[in-house]
Design a protein around this motif. Structure first.
Motif, PDB file in Angstrom:
ATOM      1  N   GLU A 279      66.578  44.367  69.055  1.00 46.99           N
ATOM      2  CA  GLU A 279      66.383  45.067  70.332  1.00 46.99           C
ATOM      3  C   GLU A 279      67.026  46.457  70.312  1.00 46.99           C
ATOM      4  N   ASN A 280      67.638  46.809  69.173  1.00 42.68           N
ATOM      5  CA  ASN A 280      68.352  48.084  69.086  1.00 42.68           C
ATOM      6  C   ASN A 280      69.412  48.230  70.156  1.00 42.68           C
ATOM      7  N   LYS A 281      70.182  47.171  70.359  1.00 40.65           N
ATOM      8  CA  LYS A 281      71.157  47.202  71.456  1.00 40.65           C
ATOM      9  C   LYS A 281      72.586  47.091  70.967  1.00 40.65           C
ATOM     10  N   SER A 282      72.821  47.373  69.693  1.00 36.01           N
ATOM     11  CA  SER A 282      74.177  47.124  69.192  1.00 36.01           C
ATOM     12  C   SER A 282      75.233  48.014  69.863  1.00 36.01           C
ATOM     13  N   GLY A 283      74.808  49.089  70.534  1.00 33.28           N
ATOM     14  CA  GLY A 283      75.777  49.950  71.211  1.00 33.28           C
ATOM     15  C   GLY A 283      76.203  49.410  72.568  1.00 33.28           C
ATOM     16  N   THR A 284      75.398  48.533  73.154  1.00 37.05           N
ATOM     17  CA  THR A 284      75.695  48.091  74.532  1.00 37.05           C
ATOM     18  C   THR A 284      75.850  46.578  74.673  1.00 37.05           C
ATOM     19  N   LEU A 285      75.507  45.871  73.630  1.00 37.42           N
ATOM     20  CA  LEU A 285      75.531  44.400  73.715  1.00 37.42           C
ATOM     21  C   LEU A 285      76.186  43.842  72.459  1.00 37.42           C
ATOM     22  N   ARG A 286      77.022  42.812  72.614  1.00 34.26           N
ATOM     23  CA  ARG A 286      77.651  42.196  71.438  1.00 34.26           C
ATOM     24  C   ARG A 286      77.540  40.679  71.557  1.00 34.26           C
ATOM     25  N   ALA A 287      77.675  39.997  70.437  1.00 36.06           N
ATOM     26  CA  ALA A 287      77.679  38.532  70.435  1.00 36.06           C
ATOM     27  C   ALA A 287      79.005  38.065  69.854  1.00 36.06           C
ATOM     28  N   LEU A 288      79.636  37.107  70.541  1.00 40.23           N
ATOM     29  CA  LEU A 288      80.916  36.572  70.071  1.00 40.23           C
ATOM     30  C   LEU A 288      80.898  35.055  70.141  1.00 40.23           C
ATOM     31  N   HIS A 289      81.617  34.428  69.234  1.00 40.07           N
ATOM     32  CA  HIS A 289      81.864  32.989  69.370  1.00 40.07           C
ATOM     33  C   HIS A 289      82.817  32.808  70.555  1.00 40.07           C
ATOM     34  N   LEU A 290      82.693  31.689  71.236  1.00 39.92           N
ATOM     35  CA  LEU A 290      83.576  31.431  72.387  1.00 39.92           C
ATOM     36  C   LEU A 290      85.051  31.600  72.001  1.00 39.92           C
ATOM     37  N   VAL A 291      85.395  31.129  70.809  1.00 39.84           N
ATOM     38  CA  VAL A 291      86.795  31.226  70.362  1.00 39.84           C
ATOM     39  C   VAL A 291      87.235  32.690  70.286  1.00 39.84           C
ATOM     40  N   GLU A 292      86.366  33.551  69.768  1.00 39.02           N
ATOM     41  CA  GLU A 292      86.714  34.983  69.676  1.00 39.02           C
ATOM     42  C   GLU A 292      86.896  35.569  71.073  1.00 39.02           C
ATOM     43  N   PHE A 293      86.002  35.151  71.978  1.00 33.26           N
ATOM     44  CA  PHE A 293      86.064  35.688  73.338  1.00 33.26           C
ATOM     45  C   PHE A 293      87.349  35.232  74.044  1.00 33.26           C
ATOM     46  N   LEU A 294      87.695  33.959  73.883  1.00 23.74           N
ATOM     47  CA  LEU A 294      88.909  33.440  74.519  1.00 23.74           C
ATOM     48  C   LEU A 294      90.154  34.095  73.913  1.00 23.74           C
ATOM     49  N   ALA A 295      90.134  34.272  72.589  1.00 23.85           N
ATOM     50  CA  ALA A 295      91.296  34.879  71.926  1.00 23.85           C
ATOM     51  C   ALA A 295      91.476  36.321  72.398  1.00 23.85           C
TER      52      ALA A 295
END
Ligand code: SF4
Ligand code: SF4
Length: 433
Positions: free
Chosen positions: A411-427
């Protein structure tokens, strides 16, 4: 009935198709039926094919091959079936029967045997792969390969996956996952951490953060050495004998220590672990031991909630959405805890996406072997992600994580959107590094 047909019925678990009354309630839940629109690519159609083989109406098992190959194994069909058809067992048995009869070329057979027998089950081999990936990143070869356009020439779109693979940890850091990490503050539980094969090789950082989060939440964390791959990849590839062997090895390894829970952080692995008792149900000497193992198996989100959550810092407001792992939702039936943890973080606005329970098209290595079908499902998923206007997609499975990263790239969205594992997000929210 002749003996051959009776043996084939047993092999295919034909009896498991009996409860299917052909009602079709499962059709709207099935991603492959939604995108391909063919009855043979729906749960009902696939079950019917197995029935017909078991009744001798179809004698050539290769007829099953494409419909079963194109099934994601997401098991969304099971959750809506009014008669409780165990579709997962039917699929697993059909894939194993197809694999037993398939004539692979010598190189493919050798590659499959090496991967399934020598690589995935061996922590040493997986560590070597992790270290080789680190060398590839740090030596400049990765940069060169990407710049030269070589990656685009790789078969099966592997270059696209390579581009979204997260950085790996250094060999020094790799060797430092402690065997024992004490609970911070008052101890609530003792847990054994299941490291996984792909998680440990490619996503070691998430494993390290998982141990830190569990310790922070009040758990003594033990990492035992002789654990092995959960067997999910083997089961998906129709290698049931090897899957059972890995299950027995894990049960024997984990029963040596007394713990409250066996904790994993990957939806696909967790789904395999909680089904060891089904897998070994025909082996009287293992079934009770398997039951004790599955009773203790938990996703990390369940244990963090049981511990009472985590102390989060306050950050700038952000909007997030959550891509549910099919295996965590449909097999482990863990749905509330990840959302509960996300919602407990200050300034985080959680938006549920449409068709949140629908598979993202990753499904083990489905996205590599069935790239086009998988991308059709992914594009539909990304439309729903975009509608939420979230800045972060949270996932609970390594395959979903890579697939979401791929969706962001497409989608060419790497500047505005990211994907994280829940563990990364909680950390990140708890400021744990
Ligand atoms: S699998 Fe269940 S929901 Fe689907 S057709 Fe059969 S009985 Fe109906
Ligand atoms: S497991 Fe998923 S893809 Fe396969 S038949 Fe069931 S719903 Fe469809």
């Amino acid at each position: 009935m002749n003996e051959n047909l009776e043996a084939l019925r047993k092999e295919l678990k034909y009896d498991k198709t009996d409860p299917c009354v052909q009602c079709g309630y499962c059709l709207p839940a099935c991603p492959t039926y939604a995108t391909m629109g063919k009855e043979t690519h729906s749960p009902r159609g696939r079950i019917n094919l197995v029935k017909m083989v078991g009744e001798g109406k179809i004698t050539d098992l290769s007829v099953l091959e494409e419909p079963m190959d194109l099934c994601l194994g997401c098991r969304a069909c099971e959750t809506v079936c009014p008669t409780g058809v165990e579709y997962g067992s039917i699929l697993e048995a059909a894939r194993a029967a197809i694999t037993r009869r398939k004539k692979y070329s010598i190189p493919v057979r050798a590659l499959r045997n090496t991967l399934f027998k020598k690589v995935f089950p061996s922590r040493k081999a997986m560590n070597l792969i992790g270290n080789a990936m680190w060398m590839y990143e740090k030596s400049g070869v990765q940069k060169l390969a990407r710049k030269s356009g070589l990656m685009k020439k790789l078969p099966s779109h592997l270059g696209e996956f390579e581009a979204v693979t997260p950085p790996t940890v250094s060999p020094l850091e790799r060797s430092s996952l402690p065997r024992f990490t004490p609970a911070k503050g008052t101890k609530k539980y003792t847990i054994a951490f299941f490291v996984g094969c792909v998680m440990d090789a490619m996503f070691r950082k998430i494993n390290q953060l998982s141990v830190k989060l569990l310790s922070e939440a009040g758990c003594d964390v033990i990492v035992i050495e002789n654990q092995t791959c959960c067997g999910a990849l083997h089961a998906h590839a129709g290698k049931l004998d090897e899957t059972k062997m890995l299950a027995r090895r894990n049960i024997a390894a984990f029963e040596k220590i007394e713990v409250d829970f066996i904790v994993n952080n990957a939806g696909g692995c967790g789904a395999m672990l909680v089904e060891y008792d089904h897998l070994l149900c025909d082996e009287p000497q293992w079934v009770e031991r398997a039951k004790r193992f599955t009773d203790k198996s938990k996703d990390i989100s369940q244990v963090l909630v049981l511990c009472g959550g985590l102390p989060f810092a306050s950050h700038a407001p952000q909007r997030v959405t959550y891509q549910r792992s099919c295996h965590m939702t449909n097999v482990q039936r863990v749905t509330k805890e990840p959302v509960q943890l996300i919602r407990s973080i200050p300034n985080v606005e959680f938006i549920e996406m449409k068709e949140a329970e629908m598979c993202c098209g990753s499904a083990g290595i489905y996205n590599i072997v069935n790239f086009d079908a998988s991308m059709e499902i992914l594009d539909r998923k990304m439309e729903h992600v975009n509608d939420t206007r979230a800045a972060t997609i949270i996932t609970t499975n390594p395959g979903c994580l890579l697939q979401m990263k791929l969706g962001i790239e497409r989608e060419n969205k790497s500047g505005t959107l990211r994907a994280l594992h829940l563990v990364e997000f909680l950390a990140e929210a708890a400021e744990i590094v």
